[in-house]
Design an enzyme around this catalytic site. Structure first.
Site, PDB file in Angstrom:
ATOM      1  N   TYR A 137       1.040   2.329   4.817  1.00  0.00           N
ATOM      2  CA  TYR A 137       0.696   0.689   4.395  1.00  0.00           C
ATOM      3  C   TYR A 137      -0.368   0.645   3.451  1.00  0.00           C
ATOM      4  O   TYR A 137      -0.285  -0.153   2.055  1.00  0.00           O
ATOM      5  CB  TYR A 137       0.341  -0.071   5.672  1.00  0.00           C
ATOM      6  CG  TYR A 137      -0.232  -1.549   5.274  1.00  0.00           C
ATOM      7  CD1 TYR A 137       0.809  -2.574   4.934  1.00  0.00           C
ATOM      8  CD2 TYR A 137      -1.623  -1.646   5.442  1.00  0.00           C
ATOM      9  CE1 TYR A 137       0.055  -3.786   4.602  1.00  0.00           C
ATOM     10  CE2 TYR A 137      -2.035  -2.922   5.043  1.00  0.00           C
ATOM     11  CZ  TYR A 137      -1.331  -3.964   4.936  1.00  0.00           C
ATOM     12  OH  TYR A 137      -1.693  -5.106   4.663  1.00  0.00           O
ATOM     13  N   LYS A 141      -0.089  -0.671  -0.612  1.00  0.00           N
ATOM     14  CA  LYS A 141      -0.717  -1.752  -1.337  1.00  0.00           C
ATOM     15  C   LYS A 141      -1.629  -1.017  -2.583  1.00  0.00           C
ATOM     16  O   LYS A 141      -1.717  -1.951  -3.552  1.00  0.00           O
ATOM     17  CB  LYS A 141      -1.746  -2.276  -0.239  1.00  0.00           C
ATOM     18  CG  LYS A 141      -1.027  -3.334   0.677  1.00  0.00           C
ATOM     19  CD  LYS A 141      -0.663  -4.554   0.149  1.00  0.00           C
ATOM     20  CE  LYS A 141      -0.088  -5.268   1.297  1.00  0.00           C
ATOM     21  NZ  LYS A 141       0.684  -6.584   0.711  1.00  0.00           N
ATOM     22  N   SER A 171      -4.966  -5.470   0.202  1.00  0.00           N
ATOM     23  CA  SER A 171      -5.473  -5.183   1.560  1.00  0.00           C
ATOM     24  C   SER A 171      -6.678  -4.173   1.493  1.00  0.00           C
ATOM     25  O   SER A 171      -6.651  -3.512   0.672  1.00  0.00           O
ATOM     26  CB  SER A 171      -4.444  -4.555   2.568  1.00  0.00           C
ATOM     27  OG  SER A 171      -5.066  -4.041   3.665  1.00  0.00           O
TER      28      SER A 171
END
Length: 326
Positions: free
Chosen positions: A141, A145, A117
């Site tokens: 998040y 990643k 991402s």
């Protein structure tokens, strides 16, 4: 030999499954259906309902289906929610990736494309994000990643002299939109396109969070990339891995110039035929003026390109959303 798509019953994963099949690479799907839909998996594609956290199940799937590589899409993808659920985010995205890599090592599978991402960059203060831009994720998040990319890197180093040295790459992207198949659509409760579509269907006026950014029209600017283009890039990466061609550790799937939220809203009104003037709302904390990535490196190696105009992105997404409830 086949390719395993973890999260292959989700919005992005299901498009990758279709792109693999079209390229002559038989897909296999592993998905726990926490956010995916069994109906998104095409007829004839092997589907295993299971969790990436179950190492025995992942390894069994790899062996049973003669898998030559993994496209790892499964994970918890809600950056905002991850702030409130960091432990769940790390379990799904970090431990899940570790388990997949461990199962691959046990099964002798040595190719992986990781769905990363652009959240790994956080809020960079540069006009155009490149692969070398500093990584400063602003949410659990984004952190998860980035750790996933580190796991691939470290496993690649650790297995370099083994019988099955890991070949890998990570693909980073921002806002994935549209549809390449009317039976597959974005069901996220957090993404801009489905939020606007639902508002229009319910007769509500869509909102813009912040109209005073330092951009030409006052609304923030992001990369919006079509899901079918994203799927093709994953397949190109898979093909590059198995043919032994040189491949970078990571690629940004960026548009190079971006679109503003107001441009998206204007296209929504035009394409849907539902005229509206979006309501102004306060900025969301931490939202930068502009984040746009270069896709030059991916264009060189993965035939990455923007094949859809903003109107085509909106139209394909709108038609798929309508078909789902026809």
């Amino acid at each position: 030999m086949s390719w395993l798509v973890t999260g292959g019953a989700g919005y992005i994963g299901a498009h990758i499954v279709r792109a693999l099949a079209a390229a002559g690479l038989p897909p296999v799907v592993l998905d726990d259906l926490s956010s995916g839909h069994a109906s998104f998996v095409p007829d004839g594609v092997p589907f295993i309902e299971g969790s990436i956290l179950d190492e025995a199940s992942v390894e069994e799937t790899l062996r049973a289906h003669d898998v030559q590589g993994v496209i790892h899409v499964a994970g918890f993808k809600y950056a905002g929610v991850s702030v409130k659920r960091p432990l769940h985010t790390y379990a799904q995205n970090v431990e899940g990736t570790r388990v997949v890599l461990a199962a691959m090592e046990s099964a002798g599978v040595a190719n992986i494309v990781f769905s990363s991402s652009a959240a790994v960059f956080g809020t960079p203060d540069v006009a155009l994000v490149t692969e070398d831009t500093a990584k400063a994720p602003a949410s659990p998040y984004g952190e998860s990643k980035l750790i996933g990319e580190w796991l691939l890197r470290d496993q690649g180093i650790a297995t370099a002299e083994s019988e099955h040295p890991l070949r890998h790459t990570s693909l980073r992207y921002f806002n994935v939109v549209g549809s390449g198949d009317p039976s597959v659509y974005d069901t996220s409760p957090h993404n801009l396109f489905p939020l606007v579509f639902e508002a229009l269907i319910e007769g509500r006026t869509p909102r813009i969070n912040g109209e005073d950014y330092a951009t030409p029209d006052g609304t923030n600017v992001r990369d919006y990339v079509h899901v079918a283009d994203i799927a093709l890039a994953h397949v190109a990466a898979a093909q590059r891995l198995v043919t032994g061609k040189r491949i970078e550790a990571a690629y940004n799937l960026g548009s190079g110039d971006g679109l503003s939220v107001r441009q998206i809203m204007d296209a929504m009104a035009s394409v849907t035929g539902i005229p509206f003037i979006p309501e102004g709302a306060p900025r969301r904390p931490g939202d930068p003026d502009r984040i746009v990535a270069s896709g030059a490196l991916a264009a060189r190696d993965l035939d990455w390109k923007m094949r859809y105009s903003v109107d085509e992105m909106v139209r394909s997404g709108w038609e798929a959303r309508q078909a789902a409830y026809a």
